[in-house]
Design a protein around this motif. Structure first.
Motif, PDB file in Angstrom:
ATOM      1  N   UNK A 123     -72.713 -17.373  20.069  1.00  0.00           N
ATOM      2  CA  UNK A 123     -72.881 -16.069  19.449  1.00  0.00           C
ATOM      3  C   UNK A 123     -73.976 -15.301  20.153  1.00  0.00           C
ATOM      4  N   UNK A 124     -73.786 -15.030  21.430  1.00  0.00           N
ATOM      5  CA  UNK A 124     -74.826 -14.366  22.216  1.00  0.00           C
ATOM      6  C   UNK A 124     -75.971 -15.336  22.449  1.00  0.00           C
ATOM      7  N   UNK A 125     -77.146 -14.995  21.920  1.00  0.00           N
ATOM      8  CA  UNK A 125     -78.293 -15.885  22.074  1.00  0.00           C
ATOM      9  C   UNK A 125     -78.427 -16.863  20.914  1.00  0.00           C
ATOM     10  N   UNK A 126     -77.567 -16.731  19.908  1.00  0.00           N
ATOM     11  CA  UNK A 126     -77.638 -17.611  18.741  1.00  0.00           C
ATOM     12  C   UNK A 126     -76.345 -18.414  18.621  1.00  0.00           C
ATOM     13  N   UNK A 127     -76.455 -19.707  18.749  1.00  0.00           N
ATOM     14  CA  UNK A 127     -75.309 -20.592  18.619  1.00  0.00           C
ATOM     15  C   UNK A 127     -75.332 -21.188  17.226  1.00  0.00           C
ATOM     16  N   UNK A 128     -74.152 -21.472  16.702  1.00  0.00           N
ATOM     17  CA  UNK A 128     -74.040 -22.114  15.390  1.00  0.00           C
ATOM     18  C   UNK A 128     -73.327 -23.441  15.547  1.00  0.00           C
ATOM     19  N   UNK A 129     -73.734 -24.413  14.753  1.00  0.00           N
ATOM     20  CA  UNK A 129     -73.018 -25.676  14.735  1.00  0.00           C
ATOM     21  C   UNK A 129     -72.328 -25.783  13.376  1.00  0.00           C
ATOM     22  N   UNK A 130     -71.057 -26.168  13.426  1.00  0.00           N
ATOM     23  CA  UNK A 130     -70.284 -26.338  12.199  1.00  0.00           C
ATOM     24  C   UNK A 130     -69.593 -27.689  12.242  1.00  0.00           C
ATOM     25  N   UNK A 131     -69.287 -28.213  11.082  1.00  0.00           N
ATOM     26  CA  UNK A 131     -68.561 -29.477  11.015  1.00  0.00           C
ATOM     27  C   UNK A 131     -67.568 -29.427   9.867  1.00  0.00           C
ATOM     28  N   UNK A 132     -66.592 -30.337   9.928  1.00  0.00           N
ATOM     29  CA  UNK A 132     -65.541 -30.377   8.909  1.00  0.00           C
ATOM     30  C   UNK A 132     -64.876 -31.750   8.929  1.00  0.00           C
ATOM     31  N   UNK A 133     -64.294 -32.133   7.805  1.00  0.00           N
ATOM     32  CA  UNK A 133     -63.646 -33.448   7.738  1.00  0.00           C
ATOM     33  C   UNK A 133     -62.323 -33.525   8.491  1.00  0.00           C
ATOM     34  N   UNK A 134     -61.648 -32.392   8.682  1.00  0.00           N
ATOM     35  CA  UNK A 134     -60.371 -32.374   9.402  1.00  0.00           C
ATOM     36  C   UNK A 134     -60.403 -31.295  10.469  1.00  0.00           C
ATOM     37  N   UNK A 135     -59.498 -31.406  11.431  1.00  0.00           N
ATOM     38  CA  UNK A 135     -59.457 -30.392  12.491  1.00  0.00           C
ATOM     39  C   UNK A 135     -59.025 -29.030  11.937  1.00  0.00           C
ATOM     40  N   UNK A 136     -58.162 -29.020  10.942  1.00  0.00           N
ATOM     41  CA  UNK A 136     -57.756 -27.753  10.323  1.00  0.00           C
ATOM     42  C   UNK A 136     -58.940 -27.085   9.624  1.00  0.00           C
ATOM     43  N   UNK A 137     -59.746 -27.901   8.955  1.00  0.00           N
ATOM     44  CA  UNK A 137     -60.946 -27.358   8.310  1.00  0.00           C
ATOM     45  C   UNK A 137     -61.944 -26.865   9.348  1.00  0.00           C
ATOM     46  N   UNK A 138     -61.979 -27.513  10.513  1.00  0.00           N
ATOM     47  CA  UNK A 138     -62.876 -27.066  11.577  1.00  0.00           C
ATOM     48  C   UNK A 138     -62.452 -25.689  12.088  1.00  0.00           C
ATOM     49  N   UNK A 139     -61.155 -25.461  12.195  1.00  0.00           N
ATOM     50  CA  UNK A 139     -60.665 -24.135  12.602  1.00  0.00           C
ATOM     51  C   UNK A 139     -61.207 -23.081  11.646  1.00  0.00           C
ATOM     52  N   UNK A 140     -61.115 -23.343  10.356  1.00  0.00           N
ATOM     53  CA  UNK A 140     -61.622 -22.396   9.358  1.00  0.00           C
ATOM     54  C   UNK A 140     -63.129 -22.198   9.493  1.00  0.00           C
ATOM     55  N   UNK A 141     -63.851 -23.279   9.741  1.00  0.00           N
ATOM     56  CA  UNK A 141     -65.298 -23.192   9.891  1.00  0.00           C
ATOM     57  C   UNK A 141     -65.676 -22.373  11.116  1.00  0.00           C
ATOM     58  N   UNK A 142     -64.944 -22.555  12.219  1.00  0.00           N
ATOM     59  CA  UNK A 142     -65.212 -21.778  13.433  1.00  0.00           C
ATOM     60  C   UNK A 142     -64.908 -20.301  13.181  1.00  0.00           C
ATOM     61  N   UNK A 143     -63.804 -20.018  12.530  1.00  0.00           N
ATOM     62  CA  UNK A 143     -63.456 -18.628  12.227  1.00  0.00           C
ATOM     63  C   UNK A 143     -64.499 -17.981  11.317  1.00  0.00           C
ATOM     64  N   UNK A 144     -65.008 -18.745  10.389  1.00  0.00           N
ATOM     65  CA  UNK A 144     -66.032 -18.217   9.482  1.00  0.00           C
ATOM     66  C   UNK A 144     -67.353 -17.994  10.224  1.00  0.00           C
ATOM     67  N   UNK A 145     -67.686 -18.885  11.151  1.00  0.00           N
ATOM     68  CA  UNK A 145     -68.924 -18.761  11.914  1.00  0.00           C
ATOM     69  C   UNK A 145     -68.863 -17.610  12.911  1.00  0.00           C
TER      70      UNK A 145
END
Length: 97
Positions: A71-93
């Protein structure tokens, strides 16, 4: 050994960002520690293809999917129990993806 496996994606991302500046966000994802499960490797490849610049991996210690989202100079780390949930977490981030 576990800490090395956990930190490699972060260190790689920081070094890439410092070396390539803004181009690192648009560059293909760097390699992360490999997984012994071919299905997980295929899922990681699909996630990184879908989200250019996002570094994704499966962590066998936490048994969760993780992503480092630029995110430019700010990176975010996200995690999820499933790959589908990770997609949602990335989209939200990073909703513009």
């Amino acid at each position: 050994m576990k800490i090395t496996r956990i930190l490699v994606p972060y260190i790689t991302a920081v070094l890439a960002a410092r070396t390539h500046g803004q181009a690192a966000v648009n560059a293909p994802c760097v390699d992360v520690p490999s997984t012994s499960d071919p299905a997980q490797a295929a899922t990681i490849a699909k996630l990184q293809e879908r989200f250019a610049g996002v570094i994704c991996w499966w962590d066998s210690s936490t048994r969760e999917w993780w992503a480092l989202v630029p995110g430019g100079t700010r990176w975010q780390i996200v995690n999820a129990p499933t790959s589908d949930d990770l997609v949602e977490a990335v989209l939200k981030a990073h909703p513009r993806r």
